[in-house]
Design a protein around this motif. Structure first.
Motif, PDB file in Angstrom:
ATOM      1  N   HIS A  12     -67.291 -21.764 -48.586  1.00 48.90           N
ATOM      2  CA  HIS A  12     -67.775 -21.041 -47.411  1.00 48.90           C
ATOM      3  C   HIS A  12     -67.640 -19.551 -47.701  1.00 48.90           C
ATOM      4  N   CYS A  67     -69.856 -17.338 -41.188  1.00 50.46           N
ATOM      5  CA  CYS A  67     -70.196 -17.880 -42.507  1.00 50.46           C
ATOM      6  C   CYS A  67     -71.708 -17.974 -42.496  1.00 50.46           C
ATOM      7  N   ILE A  69     -73.839 -19.042 -45.030  1.00 47.91           N
ATOM      8  CA  ILE A  69     -74.549 -20.007 -45.869  1.00 47.91           C
ATOM      9  C   ILE A  69     -75.555 -20.694 -44.952  1.00 47.91           C
ATOM     10  N   HIS A  72     -74.868 -22.807 -41.606  1.00 38.88           N
ATOM     11  CA  HIS A  72     -73.457 -22.852 -41.209  1.00 38.88           C
ATOM     12  C   HIS A  72     -73.193 -22.107 -39.904  1.00 38.88           C
ATOM     13  N   MET A  77     -69.861 -21.824 -37.318  1.00 43.95           N
ATOM     14  CA  MET A  77     -68.965 -21.005 -38.135  1.00 43.95           C
ATOM     15  C   MET A  77     -69.157 -19.534 -37.783  1.00 43.95           C
TER      16      MET A  77
HETATM   17 CU    CU Z   1     -69.733 -22.148 -44.181  1.00 46.95          CU
END
Ligand code: CU
Length: 84
Positions: A12, A67, A69, A72, A77
């Motif tokens: 992450h 996060c 990504i 996510h 997140m």
């Molecule tokens: Cu993540």
């Protein structure tokens, strides 16, 4: 200083954004990532089980930590931070 521990198995990341937008209301782009407008720091590719630290000199205001990504952020997140 942020002390960061990734309790998950997959990698992450942490991106710190200075933003007055609520933590769950950032715009999402076509790549399923949240807008990184106002980014003041980041720590990328935090491996599963890894512990890292991020030192930033933050000015007073509202921040969102995400996060980013793909997907996510939408999974939750994200968290708000207020610096006084
Ligand atoms: Cu993540």
């Amino acid at each position: 200083m942020f002390g960061i521990r990734n309790h998950a198995a997959m990698a992450h990341e942490v991106r710190v954004l200075k933003s007055d937008v609520d933590a769950d209301k950032l715009p999402i782009d076509g790549a399923a990532k949240a807008s990184e407008a106002g980014k003041v720091g980041e720590l990328l590719n935090i491996g599963g089980g890894a512990s890292r630290k991020l030192v930033l000199d933050l000015t007073p205001g509202r921040y969102v930590i995400v996060c980013n990504i793909a997907g996510h952020y939408q999974l939750g997140m994200r968290v708000a931070l207020e610096v006084k």
